[in-house]
Motif scaffolding. Structure first.
Motif, mmCIF file in Angstrom:
data_model
loop_
_atom_site.group_PDB
_atom_site.id
_atom_site.type_symbol
_atom_site.label_atom_id
_atom_site.label_comp_id
_atom_site.label_asym_id
_atom_site.label_seq_id
_atom_site.Cartn_x
_atom_site.Cartn_y
_atom_site.Cartn_z
ATOM 1 N N UNK A 227 -2.230 -7.632 -18.226
ATOM 2 C CA UNK A 227 -2.366 -6.270 -18.745
ATOM 3 C C UNK A 227 -3.327 -5.468 -17.872
ATOM 4 N N UNK A 228 -4.377 -6.109 -17.455
ATOM 5 C CA UNK A 228 -5.383 -5.452 -16.628
ATOM 6 C C UNK A 228 -4.782 -5.007 -15.292
ATOM 7 N N UNK A 229 -4.033 -5.917 -14.658
ATOM 8 C CA UNK A 229 -3.392 -5.586 -13.392
ATOM 9 C C UNK A 229 -2.354 -4.498 -13.540
ATOM 10 N N UNK A 230 -1.573 -4.570 -14.621
ATOM 11 C CA UNK A 230 -0.546 -3.557 -14.874
ATOM 12 C C UNK A 230 -1.174 -2.188 -15.106
ATOM 13 N N UNK A 231 -2.300 -2.185 -15.808
ATOM 14 C CA UNK A 231 -3.001 -0.932 -16.082
ATOM 15 C C UNK A 231 -3.522 -0.310 -14.794
ATOM 16 N N UNK A 232 -4.081 -1.145 -13.911
ATOM 17 C CA UNK A 232 -4.577 -0.651 -12.636
ATOM 18 C C UNK A 232 -3.469 -0.064 -11.782
ATOM 19 N N UNK A 233 -2.328 -0.729 -11.774
ATOM 20 C CA UNK A 233 -1.185 -0.244 -11.010
ATOM 21 C C UNK A 233 -0.692 1.085 -11.566
ATOM 22 N N UNK A 234 -0.719 1.233 -12.887
ATOM 23 C CA UNK A 234 -0.282 2.469 -13.523
ATOM 24 C C UNK A 234 -1.187 3.627 -13.131
ATOM 25 N N UNK A 235 -2.479 3.360 -12.999
ATOM 26 C CA UNK A 235 -3.427 4.403 -12.601
ATOM 27 C C UNK A 235 -3.068 4.959 -11.224
ATOM 28 N N UNK A 236 -2.747 4.084 -10.300
ATOM 29 C CA UNK A 236 -2.389 4.510 -8.950
ATOM 30 C C UNK A 236 -1.099 5.319 -8.947
ATOM 31 N N UNK A 237 -0.118 4.897 -9.732
ATOM 32 C CA UNK A 237 1.158 5.612 -9.793
ATOM 33 C C UNK A 237 1.000 7.006 -10.394
ATOM 34 N N UNK A 238 0.151 7.122 -11.403
ATOM 35 C CA UNK A 238 -0.110 8.431 -12.005
ATOM 36 C C UNK A 238 -0.767 9.354 -10.975
ATOM 37 N N UNK A 239 -1.738 8.819 -10.244
ATOM 38 C CA UNK A 239 -2.388 9.597 -9.194
ATOM 39 C C UNK A 239 -1.370 10.060 -8.157
ATOM 40 N N UNK A 240 -0.487 9.165 -7.749
ATOM 41 C CA UNK A 240 0.530 9.490 -6.754
ATOM 42 C C UNK A 240 1.458 10.588 -7.259
ATOM 43 N N UNK A 241 1.859 10.502 -8.529
ATOM 44 C CA UNK A 241 2.748 11.507 -9.118
ATOM 45 C C UNK A 241 2.086 12.886 -9.141
ATOM 46 N N UNK A 242 0.832 12.948 -9.549
ATOM 47 C CA UNK A 242 0.111 14.216 -9.598
ATOM 48 C C UNK A 242 0.000 14.839 -8.207
ATOM 49 N N UNK A 243 -0.261 14.003 -7.215
ATOM 50 C CA UNK A 243 -0.383 14.516 -5.849
ATOM 51 C C UNK A 243 0.954 15.037 -5.332
ATOM 52 N N UNK A 244 2.045 14.407 -5.725
ATOM 53 C CA UNK A 244 3.364 14.904 -5.326
ATOM 54 C C UNK A 244 3.643 16.243 -5.997
ATOM 55 N N UNK A 245 3.228 16.396 -7.238
ATOM 56 C CA UNK A 245 3.389 17.691 -7.917
ATOM 57 C C UNK A 245 2.641 18.782 -7.152
ATOM 58 N N UNK A 246 1.432 18.477 -6.720
ATOM 59 C CA UNK A 246 0.631 19.446 -5.986
ATOM 60 C C UNK A 246 1.279 19.828 -4.656
ATOM 61 N N UNK A 247 1.737 18.820 -3.924
ATOM 62 C CA UNK A 247 2.354 19.087 -2.624
ATOM 63 C C UNK A 247 3.630 19.909 -2.784
ATOM 64 N N UNK A 248 4.481 19.508 -3.704
ATOM 65 C CA UNK A 248 5.747 20.211 -3.898
ATOM 66 C C UNK A 248 5.542 21.641 -4.376
ATOM 67 N N UNK A 249 4.507 21.846 -5.180
ATOM 68 C CA UNK A 249 4.224 23.209 -5.647
ATOM 69 C C UNK A 249 3.792 24.097 -4.480
ATOM 70 N N UNK A 250 3.028 23.530 -3.546
ATOM 71 C CA UNK A 250 2.597 24.286 -2.370
ATOM 72 C C UNK A 250 3.782 24.628 -1.479
ATOM 73 N N UNK A 251 4.676 23.655 -1.320
ATOM 74 C CA UNK A 251 5.866 23.907 -0.497
ATOM 75 C C UNK A 251 6.798 24.918 -1.140
ATOM 76 N N UNK A 252 6.803 24.979 -2.458
ATOM 77 C CA UNK A 252 7.672 25.923 -3.168
ATOM 78 C C UNK A 252 7.200 27.356 -3.012
#
Length: 254
Positions: A227-252
């Motif tokens: 559970x601990x490892x899965x939670x840590x991995x989820x944190x990284x994926x959420x960060x990655x998703x937010x950063x993609x939202x930011x980049x795509x919004x700038x490109x738009x």
């Protein structure tokens, strides 16, 4: 060197080994009580489904003007951070904290996604797709040893991540009390370049997460570390998703 992800670091894993060794002195532990790769994958899928379910509810509620998206964004971010901090010190409670984190982080993700989608129609689908593709590519590169997580690799990623975190923190504080406008705001080439760099670093953190989970399995960590490892991995994926939202919004905006 530690993974920059506070959940996937050597200190926590060493503590888990110590606790398990102490348990060995009292009772015999069988393989069913060890951390396994399949178990971590299953836990990750559960957390992902919980996050999606929570985000979907918020998406529906805010899209139908039943709820202001700011409420779940703030609430989800605050409670999610609290659960992260608790799990950092008490990983043995991860089987309870991880699902809670996924649910509250889903509130945050749902609210953020609604706001971005209203401003840039179709951006959420693009960000989700980009996140999944990045995850799949990184997993493939790690699995087939194309990218090897060496000590030098860890040092570079951790240093870059700390630099990004420091920059974001100071930029936010200065913007609150002064007229300072952070460089990563807007859609300038510099701002877009910073977003691309942050996404690359976030993706590189996935390699550190994979490596630490693999080592946890090899060292036969306690079962709750799945559970601990899965939670840590989820944190990284959420960060990655937010950063993609930011980049795509700038490109738009171009």
């Amino acid at each position: 060197m530690n993974s920059n992800n506070p959940f996937l670091n050597n200190k926590t894993f060493s503590t888990a080994v110590s606790r398990k060794d102490n348990t060995f002195n009292a009772v015999t532990i069988d393989d069913n009580q060890d951390m396994t790769l399949s178990g971590t994958i299953n836990r990750s899928l559960i957390l992902f489904l919980l996050l999606i379910a929570s985000a979907t509810v918020i998406w529906w509620a805010t899209s139908n003007e039943i709820l202001n998206p700011i409420v779940p964004i703030i609430g989800g971010a605050v409670v999610g951070l609290i659960l992260v901090l608790i799990a950092s010190f008490k990983p043995e409670y991860s089987s309870y904290l991880a699902p809670g984190y996924a649910l509250f982080e889903g509130l945050f993700i749902g609210g953020i996604s609604v706001i971005f989608e209203a401003m840039y129609p179709g951006i959420v689908t693009q960000a989700v797709g980009a996140t999944f593709v990045t995850f799949a590519v990184c997993l493939g590169l790690y699995k087939y040893k194309i990218v090897k997580v060496t000590e030098q690799f860890k040092s570079i990623v951790i240093a870059a991540t700390l630099a990004i975190a420091t920059y974001y923190l100071f930029s936010w504080v200065f913007s609150l009390f002064t007229s300072f406008v952070p460089v990563h705001y807007g859609n300038s080439m510099m701002s877009i370049g910073i977003s691309v760099f942050v996404i690359v670093i976030a993706a590189m953190n996935l390699f550190l997460d994979f490596d630490m989970i693999e080592k946890g399995v090899q060292q036969r960590m306690p079962k709750y570390m799945e559970w601990y490892g899965a939670m840590g991995l989820m944190i990284t994926l959420v960060w990655l998703y937010i950063e993609f939202l930011r980049l795509l919004s700038k490109l738009s905006k171009k």
